[in-house]
Design a protein around this motif. Structure first.
Motif, mmCIF file in Angstrom:
data_model
loop_
_atom_site.group_PDB
_atom_site.id
_atom_site.type_symbol
_atom_site.label_atom_id
_atom_site.label_comp_id
_atom_site.label_asym_id
_atom_site.label_seq_id
_atom_site.Cartn_x
_atom_site.Cartn_y
_atom_site.Cartn_z
ATOM 1 N N HIS A 366 29.873 50.586 20.115
ATOM 2 C CA HIS A 366 27.929 51.854 19.920
ATOM 3 C C HIS A 366 28.252 52.786 20.502
ATOM 4 C CE1 HIS A 366 29.064 49.932 23.496
ATOM 5 N NE2 HIS A 366 28.076 50.430 24.194
ATOM 6 N N VAL A 367 27.586 53.975 20.569
ATOM 7 C CA VAL A 367 27.806 55.026 21.920
ATOM 8 C C VAL A 367 27.198 54.943 23.265
ATOM 9 C CG1 VAL A 367 26.525 57.103 21.411
ATOM 10 C CG2 VAL A 367 27.197 56.025 19.925
ATOM 11 N N PRO A 368 27.529 54.704 23.983
ATOM 12 C CA PRO A 368 27.488 54.489 25.714
ATOM 13 C C PRO A 368 26.025 55.187 26.000
ATOM 14 C CG PRO A 368 29.407 54.977 25.628
ATOM 15 C CD PRO A 368 29.023 55.239 24.025
ATOM 16 N N ALA A 369 25.211 54.708 26.619
ATOM 17 C CA ALA A 369 24.315 55.613 26.269
ATOM 18 C C ALA A 369 25.112 56.463 28.572
ATOM 19 C CB ALA A 369 23.334 55.268 28.302
ATOM 20 N N LEU A 370 24.241 57.375 29.433
ATOM 21 C CA LEU A 370 24.750 57.985 30.400
ATOM 22 C C LEU A 370 24.133 57.311 31.847
ATOM 23 C CD1 LEU A 370 24.780 61.748 29.566
ATOM 24 C CD2 LEU A 370 26.771 60.035 28.800
ATOM 25 N N ASN A 371 24.295 56.157 32.248
ATOM 26 C CA ASN A 371 23.677 55.778 33.404
ATOM 27 C C ASN A 371 24.206 54.354 34.071
ATOM 28 O OD1 ASN A 371 22.964 53.470 30.748
ATOM 29 N ND2 ASN A 371 20.687 54.256 30.866
ATOM 30 N N TYR A 372 25.843 54.540 33.225
ATOM 31 C CA TYR A 372 26.416 53.816 33.780
ATOM 32 C C TYR A 372 28.089 53.807 34.147
ATOM 33 C CZ TYR A 372 28.548 52.738 29.268
ATOM 34 O OH TYR A 372 29.424 53.420 27.848
ATOM 35 N N ARG A 373 28.760 53.584 34.585
ATOM 36 C CA ARG A 373 30.008 54.087 35.385
ATOM 37 C C ARG A 373 30.658 53.254 35.483
ATOM 38 N NH1 ARG A 373 29.588 56.310 40.397
ATOM 39 N NH2 ARG A 373 30.452 54.421 41.136
ATOM 40 N N LEU A 374 32.633 52.924 34.377
ATOM 41 C CA LEU A 374 32.757 52.041 34.584
ATOM 42 C C LEU A 374 34.209 52.662 35.610
ATOM 43 C CD1 LEU A 374 32.906 51.279 31.046
ATOM 44 C CD2 LEU A 374 31.741 50.143 32.648
ATOM 45 N N GLY A 375 35.109 51.361 35.469
ATOM 46 C CA GLY A 375 36.435 51.490 36.603
ATOM 47 C C GLY A 375 37.442 51.837 35.517
ATOM 48 N N THR A 376 38.789 51.661 36.401
ATOM 49 C CA THR A 376 39.711 52.413 35.227
ATOM 50 C C THR A 376 40.115 50.879 34.960
ATOM 51 O OG1 THR A 376 40.925 53.816 36.979
ATOM 52 C CG2 THR A 376 42.049 52.175 35.680
ATOM 53 N N GLY A 377 40.069 50.494 32.994
ATOM 54 C CA GLY A 377 40.793 49.183 32.862
ATOM 55 C C GLY A 377 39.303 48.539 32.371
ATOM 56 N N SER A 378 37.928 49.629 32.484
ATOM 57 C CA SER A 378 36.820 48.161 32.750
ATOM 58 C C SER A 378 36.554 48.118 31.226
ATOM 59 C CB SER A 378 36.134 48.422 33.539
ATOM 60 O OG SER A 378 36.323 47.618 34.227
ATOM 61 N N ARG A 379 35.300 47.371 30.613
ATOM 62 C CA ARG A 379 35.076 47.993 29.453
ATOM 63 C C ARG A 379 34.011 47.206 29.305
ATOM 64 N NH1 ARG A 379 37.636 45.015 23.511
ATOM 65 N NH2 ARG A 379 36.084 45.181 22.378
ATOM 66 N N LEU A 380 32.784 47.715 28.170
ATOM 67 C CA LEU A 380 31.300 46.928 28.114
ATOM 68 C C LEU A 380 31.380 46.240 26.361
ATOM 69 C CD1 LEU A 380 28.533 49.775 29.538
ATOM 70 C CD2 LEU A 380 29.806 47.857 30.451
ATOM 71 N N GLU A 381 30.653 45.586 26.621
ATOM 72 C CA GLU A 381 30.783 44.921 25.084
ATOM 73 C C GLU A 381 29.731 44.078 24.776
ATOM 74 O OE1 GLU A 381 32.841 40.859 24.504
ATOM 75 O OE2 GLU A 381 34.215 42.500 23.487
ATOM 76 N N HIS A 382 28.669 44.518 24.107
ATOM 77 C CA HIS A 382 27.683 44.411 23.630
ATOM 78 C C HIS A 382 26.841 44.782 24.297
ATOM 79 C CE1 HIS A 382 29.187 43.357 19.778
ATOM 80 N NE2 HIS A 382 30.076 42.625 20.187
ATOM 81 N N ALA A 383 26.555 45.577 25.566
ATOM 82 C CA ALA A 383 26.239 45.305 26.810
ATOM 83 C C ALA A 383 24.933 46.362 26.734
ATOM 84 C CB ALA A 383 27.060 46.008 28.211
ATOM 85 N N ARG A 384 23.886 46.658 27.299
ATOM 86 C CA ARG A 384 23.163 47.657 27.103
ATOM 87 C C ARG A 384 22.212 47.530 28.740
ATOM 88 N NH1 ARG A 384 17.580 46.877 25.772
ATOM 89 N NH2 ARG A 384 17.778 44.584 26.446
ATOM 90 N N VAL A 385 21.937 49.114 28.908
ATOM 91 C CA VAL A 385 21.478 49.178 30.118
ATOM 92 C C VAL A 385 19.604 50.167 29.798
ATOM 93 C CG1 VAL A 385 21.515 50.847 32.471
ATOM 94 C CG2 VAL A 385 23.446 50.084 31.318
ATOM 95 N N ASP A 386 18.881 49.161 30.335
ATOM 96 C CA ASP A 386 17.265 49.406 30.076
ATOM 97 C C ASP A 386 16.783 49.881 31.166
ATOM 98 O OD1 ASP A 386 14.926 50.060 28.990
ATOM 99 O OD2 ASP A 386 14.957 47.368 28.477
ATOM 100 N N VAL A 387 16.337 51.063 31.263
ATOM 101 C CA VAL A 387 16.002 52.102 32.380
ATOM 102 C C VAL A 387 14.709 52.383 32.534
ATOM 103 C CG1 VAL A 387 15.076 53.075 34.510
ATOM 104 C CG2 VAL A 387 17.973 52.944 33.322
ATOM 105 N N ARG A 388 13.300 51.537 32.173
ATOM 106 C CA ARG A 388 12.388 51.925 31.673
ATOM 107 C C ARG A 388 11.270 52.649 32.147
ATOM 108 N NH1 ARG A 388 10.893 44.849 30.563
ATOM 109 N NH2 ARG A 388 12.446 44.297 28.986
#
Length: 810
Positions: A366-388
């Protein structure tokens, strides 16, 4: 009285009962209803009288027909409430509106509340009509500070039935409706918003604006000429308050009212309207229009001066003309510049994290949104950030290093941050819902299983009247494209959630608002956690309750105390030992205890007051703070660190003492130190060791140092020391001690051994208080119970030893 509802009535008696019922149906009752019969001819007077007989809150007034402006002014003059709430007789309030707005006035003390509304139709349809920017909703604003804000809450957007105003504000500033004309609400709203300092924009729809074909609002007749009078009153107000040029865009809409002309001036009256308008135009008006540069408004005024009707044009054509003008080109350049800056910032953000994001696109699909920050070696897996709501260009979800994160992260109000630490995992199907600014914090090495819900609010008020419109308000947001904008959060309880390092949350559990899950704690599957979970404990159930302690290879004193706070069976032990982390209660109970009074009496009998006291092994500082509150000069030393039984706890306890007497902090100091190595030039009248001597690794050296720190004639008190009679007695004591099984740090000595420690330091043992001799030892038991007890049956029975240093004292 909180509210005075002011309702003008002219031949709308048949609709009035529904209007009144919408007010009286609320549980809130601190109000009056002032109904002004404005010379009705349809029997409205009789209907008003009948309603007044049914509802004691109604105060009927009557006048010859003078128009709505005069009727509302009469209502304001007669009103007695703190706030004036204008309601039209053919409209009504939505369920729960009165109670909810009353809460707003108490919470924010606004001068004005601006209400949202719906258009209501005969067929029962409600269509929400939001015309205030979502970023203003739920906030206190000063309208006159910015033109765009002012325009959204006054002028063309704010009829009086959207306003709840402080009566004194209207009286102090002479804010009244224009009388004898229609459109009287324009100068009223302008004057009001020019002087109001605190205006609250209330998000939920509270008012039903009935779309009645025969209402004055929908009638295009000669009343349109009244707008020429209203126009001048409005312009005069802008000039009077120095806003004519500052709010030039808005003021020009009155100087050149082309939109009003198109919408409200009927064909038979247009020529006369234009000619009369042309005679009112001043050179100052023309200068303002030239400054604004709107070609449509300029052409309309020029034609009016010439007595010429404007050419019929669609709105699209007028917009094209505006873009072709110098002012229009300037606006377009500014808009393009702003858009370019946003795109450039977005590009930079993408470039900075390209490597990480690219890998996630490949791995997570998936194409990640520009509303999160990941550290080194971290991974989002089927995650969603919903700013309503009120989405900003920032990191709403912040993930540390080497963490695997799934689930949904919902920010219902666009505030707060959800942070997840290093080496943590969040399973699929988990949902975290953040509604408050302090956010949700997940520590390091935390395991959160699948389908867990973490929600930091109640989502709705508990009072059914206050949540009556929540579903409709949510629907309104969806239908208007402002998701969640109209929900009222003021009575929704919310508090941050913290899940500390190495906690484990089982499948399908729910963590509710305000909860802290302590370090290393375990929450069993399908649990509902409504209260804090102590570190290193296992909880489960609905609501989650203590099950057991987490099995660990090694415990320390601080961890033991922290875990014990989660065990209901340990509550009395913690409280009666004065080591409970409810610091305010602990300090209060200790100061009231017989133990404290007796120890204080011993010191007072031997030394001038106030005395200088060293508290050795101060623990949470309860003794130190208590004596400092009695005006003694106290130094507390504690070798341990930590917020419950270490030096950090002393600081916290001192803060609670300062609430009682701020000057206490001048008499109390504390430091992390061990009595075996502690050195200071200061010498003390008394040294207090409460339940400490039996913990020292070298009792002889500890007591020797105490001897050295005492003034000649000084007193050493070894309070509530565990005493055993023989080896078997010691084993029984250690086996039965509630903390020994955890950290293994408990100990006890015989009376003879304690005396030997003391005598070899050079101190003289003056008194040995056995268990039953003093409340210092037998509290929390009463004297009667203590006398009935055989101390041989009490494992590790407490004794107190009073010793003195030779020399002169009191």
């Amino acid at each position: 009285m909180k509210f005075s509802f002011v309702i003008p009535v002219y031949n709308t008696g048949s609709l009035l009962e529904k209007c009144v019922a919408s007010i009286t149906a609320n549980s809130f009752s601190d109000y009056e209803i002032v109904i002004i019969n404005d010379g009705s001819t349809d029997g409205s007077a009789e209907i008003i009288e009948g309603l007044a007989r049914r509802f004691s809150a109604i105060r009927p007034l009557s006048q010859a027909n003078c128009g709505q402006g005069a009727a509302r002014n009469a209502g304001v003059r007669a009103a007695r409430g703190e706030y004036i709430w204008f309601v039209d007789s053919d409209d009504w309030l939505l369920d729960g509106a009165v109670s909810r707005v009353a809460k707003v006035t108490s919470a924010y003390s606004p001068e004005v509340v601006v209400l949202n509304y719906v258009n209501a139709y005969d067929d029962g349809r409600y269509i929400p009509r939001p015309n205030i920017a979502p970023e203003l909703l739920g906030k206190v604003i000063k309208p006159a500070a910015k033109e765009n804000v002012f325009a959204s809450v006054s002028c063309w957007n704010t009829p009086p039935w959207r306003l709840v105003c402080k009566r004194q504000l209207l009286l102090d500033h002479g804010i009244v409706f224009a009388e004898g004309v229609f459109y009287e609400d324009h100068p009223f709203a302008i004057h009001l918003m020019l002087v109001a300092e605190r205006v609250f924009i209330y998000p939920p729809a509270s008012y039903a604006y009935f779309q009645r074909p025969g209402s004055t609002t929908h009638a295009n007749d000669r009343k349109a000429f009244d707008f020429l009078t209203v126009r001048q009153l409005s312009i005069d107000l802008f000039k009077r308050f120095g806003k004519f040029e500052e709010f030039s865009e808005l003021a020009s809409s009155y100087v050149s009212p082309r939109n009003f002309y198109d919408a409200h001036v009927a064909e038979p009256f247009r020529q006369e309207f234009v000619e009369r308008l042309g005679k009112l135009i001043t050179p100052e008006d023309q200068t303002l229009l030239e400054k604004v540069g709107d070609p449509v408004r300029i052409d309309f005024v020029r034609g009016a001066i010439a007595g010429r009707l404007p050419k019929p044009e669609k709105a699209t054509v007028r917009r094209i003309k505006l873009l072709m003008s110098a002012e229009g080109r300037t606006r377009l350049r500014l808009a393009l510049r702003t858009r370019l800056i946003v795109l450039l910032r977005r590009f930079v953000r993408k470039a900075r994290s390209f490597g990480t994001k690219a890998r996630q696109v490949i791995e997570a699909g998936h194409v990640p949104a520009l509303n999160y920050r990941l550290g080194t070696g971290s991974r989002l897996e089927h995650a969603r950030v919903d700013v309503r709501l009120q989405s900003e260009q920032r990191d709403y979800l912040v993930v540390g290093n080497h963490s695997l994160v799934g689930g949904s992260y919902v920010f219902e109000r666009g505030i707060g941050t959800i942070s997840i630490g290093n080496f943590s995992s969040v399973g699929h199907g988990t949902m975290m819902i953040c509604t408050q600014p302090e956010g949700i914090k997940i520590g390091n090495q935390v395991l959160i299983s699948w389908d867990v819900t973490v929600i930091d609010s109640n989502s709705h008020p508990l009072d059914p009247e206050l949540r009556a419109s929540d579903a409709f308000d949510w629907l309104s947001g969806i239908e208007t494209g402002h998701y969640g904008a109209f929900k009222d959060w003021q009575d929704v309880a919310a508090a941050p959630i913290i899940i500390e390092d190495r906690a484990w949350i089982g499948f399908g559990s729910t963590i509710m608002k305000g909860v802290t899950i302590g370090r290393g704690a375990v929450v069993a599957s399908r649990s509902v956690v409504t209260k804090n979970v102590a570190p290193f404990t296992i909880v489960g159930g609905n609501p989650a309750a203590f099950i057991s302690y987490v099995p660990r290879g090694e415990w320390n004193w601080e961890d033991t105390l922290a875990a014990a706070h989660g065990d209901p069976a340990m509550r009395d032990t913690l409280r009666y030992s004065y080591i409970h982390k409810d610091y305010a209660d602990t300090l209060k109970r200790y100061r009231r205890s017989e133990e404290f009074r007796e120890v204080a009496r011993i010191i007072a009998d031997r030394h001038e007051q106030p005395a200088s006291i060293l508290d050795v092994g101060a623990g949470n500082g309860v003794c130190s703070v208590a004596f400092a509150l009695e005006n003694h000069e106290v130094v507390a030393i504690e070798p341990g660190e930590g917020p419950i039984g270490g030096i950090d706890a002393v600081e916290t306890m001192a803060g609670h003492g300062a609430w009682i007497d701020p000057t206490m902090l001048d008499r109390l100091s504390w430091e992390r130190a061990d009595i075996l190595t502690y050195q200071t030039e200061k010498r003390f009248d008394a040294v207090l060791c409460r339940q400490a001597l039996h913990h020292f690794s070298d009792p002889y050296l500890a007591v020797q140092n105490i001897f050295n720190l005492l003034k000649p004639g000084g007193t050493a008190l070894f309070v509530r020391e565990h005493v055993i009679f023989d080896a078997d007695d010691k084993q029984a004591f250690l086996k039965g001690h509630p903390f020994q099984k955890f950290y293994g740090g408990e100990n006890a000595y015989s009376v003879e051994e304690y005396i030997d420690f003391i005598k070899k330091s050079g101190l003289v043992v003056e008194k040995v208080l056995k268990f039953g001799d003093s409340p210092i030892n037998y509290e929390p038991h009463s004297r009667e119970i203590a006398q009935e007890l055989d101390e041989r049956d009490i494992a590790g029975r407490p004794y107190t030893f009073v010793a003195v240093k030779s020399g002169r004292s009191k």
